[in-house]
Write an enzyme that holds these catalytic residues in place. Structure first.
Site, short mmCIF file in Angstrom:
data_model
loop_
_atom_site.label_atom_id
_atom_site.label_comp_id
_atom_site.label_asym_id
_atom_site.label_seq_id
_atom_site.Cartn_x
_atom_site.Cartn_y
_atom_site.Cartn_z
N SER A 1 10.71 18.43 59.80
CA SER A 1 10.05 19.01 60.45
C SER A 1 11.45 19.49 61.52
CB SER A 1 9.12 19.21 61.51
OG SER A 1 7.97 19.77 59.95
N LYS B 1 13.38 22.47 61.55
CA LYS B 1 12.83 23.82 61.72
C LYS B 1 14.03 24.45 63.39
CE LYS B 1 8.20 22.79 60.43
NZ LYS B 1 6.84 22.62 61.04
N TYR C 1 10.77 26.23 51.71
CA TYR C 1 10.48 26.53 53.13
C TYR C 1 10.63 24.06 52.70
CZ TYR C 1 7.44 23.64 56.47
OH TYR C 1 6.66 22.69 57.84
N TYR D 1 4.97 19.49 68.57
CA TYR D 1 3.02 20.24 68.51
C TYR D 1 1.92 19.91 69.46
CZ TYR D 1 5.13 19.17 64.26
OH TYR D 1 6.59 18.69 63.12
N VAL E 1 8.04 14.21 60.50
CA VAL E 1 7.27 13.91 59.43
C VAL E 1 7.70 12.36 58.73
CG1 VAL E 1 4.93 15.12 59.91
CG2 VAL E 1 6.57 15.12 57.34
N1 GLN Z 1 7.12 19.36 55.14
C1 GLN Z 1 6.06 19.61 56.31
C2 GLN Z 1 4.98 19.72 56.07
O1 GLN Z 1 5.12 20.80 55.84
C3 GLN Z 1 6.73 19.08 57.53
C4 GLN Z 1 5.55 18.84 58.78
C5 GLN Z 1 6.46 17.85 59.95
O2 GLN Z 1 7.28 17.38 59.72
N2 GLN Z 1 5.42 17.92 61.20
O3 GLN Z 1 4.44 19.15 56.32
#
Ligand code: GLN
Length: 307
Positions: free
Chosen positions: A63, A66, A191, A243, A261
């Site tokens: 993530s 992003k 994505y 988050y 993650v």
């Molecule tokens: N690729 C992961 C997902 O879409 C990214 C989530 C994350 O890093 N929090 O679940």
């Protein structure tokens, strides 16, 4: 300030925390990563770099990607972007479907999954196809980090698609509300590929430096965005970067930062430096357990936070 000594101390003090938490096992390719690993890097305005641990070992940025896609989309769409995605903290897990239904398919912010998928969708519309979009995202990260070899791990992307029902659901739900422009499967796969980009903490820290200096890389002098846009990206990192643990992260660490993650966290101290930390075991919010603690130690010991 002796940054190397500060990092060395953090490295010693963090060891007892490295086995706590668990790796992201909902993505099979990430479930195989050894816990117990740690790296941290600081990059200064003049190009000095300080690191500890496995700072040259690539990991899945997930993530954290992003931030880069939001930065591109903000440049391209400016205020029009807010028609598709908001900038409020969600207070919900990163992959929650509930709020998206209540709020008519407009994701709360660009850093929860729905918001990031909407941003990738907007980029695909702009660049006209998914390959060009991924190429442009990677090109942007290469330019920021100065490493032309940065790429994604197709195995991680495939592994995520094999278990991608929730993200596909988020995209379908947005499409049902008219907030989606391209093919759902193609967009979600793009994505997943952007999430599967691998970087080291040295590269990641380097690539965040422009956000610490108003959108212009102080080492190369390259301008990637306006100061006002950089301010906005940092604001969303502070309020939404972790988050439903964003408030807690701001409280304990006090820096704009984004987690993934894969166990990485990238952060900036505006006007001073950028940093990245990696440790794969996650807390219950999906943020690196040891990485969060290490950043807390850093801001507490140096006094460098935005507060
Ligand atoms: N690729 C992961 C997902 O879409 C990214 C989530 C994350 O890093 N929090 O679940």
């Amino acid at each position: 300030m002796d940054f190397q000594a500060i990092l060395d101390d953090i490295y010693t003090d963090i060891q007892s925390e490295l086995m706590r938490g668990k790796v992201a096992d909902y993505i099979p390719a990430l479930a195989e990563v050894d816990k117990g690993q740690f790296a941290m890097t600081i990059t200064l305005e003049d190009g000095q770099v300080f690191s500890v641990g496995e700072s040259q070992k690539p990991f899945s940025i997930q993530s954290i990607s992003k931030v880069f896609t939001f930065a591109r989309a903000l440049e391209i769409y400016s205020r029009d972007l807010y028609k598709r995605v908001g900038v409020e903290p969600s207070g919900n897990p990163f992959n929650s479907l509930v709020q998206l239904e209540y709020e008519a398919g407009i994701p709360r912010n660009p850093f929860i999954n729905a918001g990031a998928i909407a941003i990738t969708d907007a980029l695909i519309t702009h660049y006209k196809d998914e390959y060009k979009t991924l190429e442009e995202i990677i090109r942007f990260i290469r330019a920021l980090s100065g490493n032309l070899e940065i790429t994604f791990d197709p195995e991680v992307a495939r592994s995520e698609m094999a278990h991608g029902d929730r993200n596909l659901s988020l995209a379908h739900l947005m499409k049902s509300f008219g907030n989606f422009e391209n093919d759902v499967h193609t967009t979600v796969m793009t994505y997943f590929k952007q999430c599967a980009i691998t970087m080291t903490t040295e590269e990641l820290s380097r690539s965040m430096l422009f956000l610490a200096f108003g959108g212009t890389d102080p080492i190369t002098g390259t301008t990637f965005m306006t100061p006002s846009q950089a301010k906005r990206v940092n604001a969303v990192m502070l309020t939404c970067g972790h988050y439903d643990a964003s408030g807690e992260f701001a409280y304990h660490v006090g820096l704009p930062a984004k987690s993934g993650v894969g166990g990485g966290i990238a952060a900036v101290v505006p006007g001073h430096l950028s940093l990245a930390v990696w440790s794969p075991a996650l807390n219950r919010y999906g943020n690196s357990h040891a990485g969060t603690l290490a950043l807390e130690m850093f801001t507490t010991r140096t006094g460098l936070s935005i507060f």
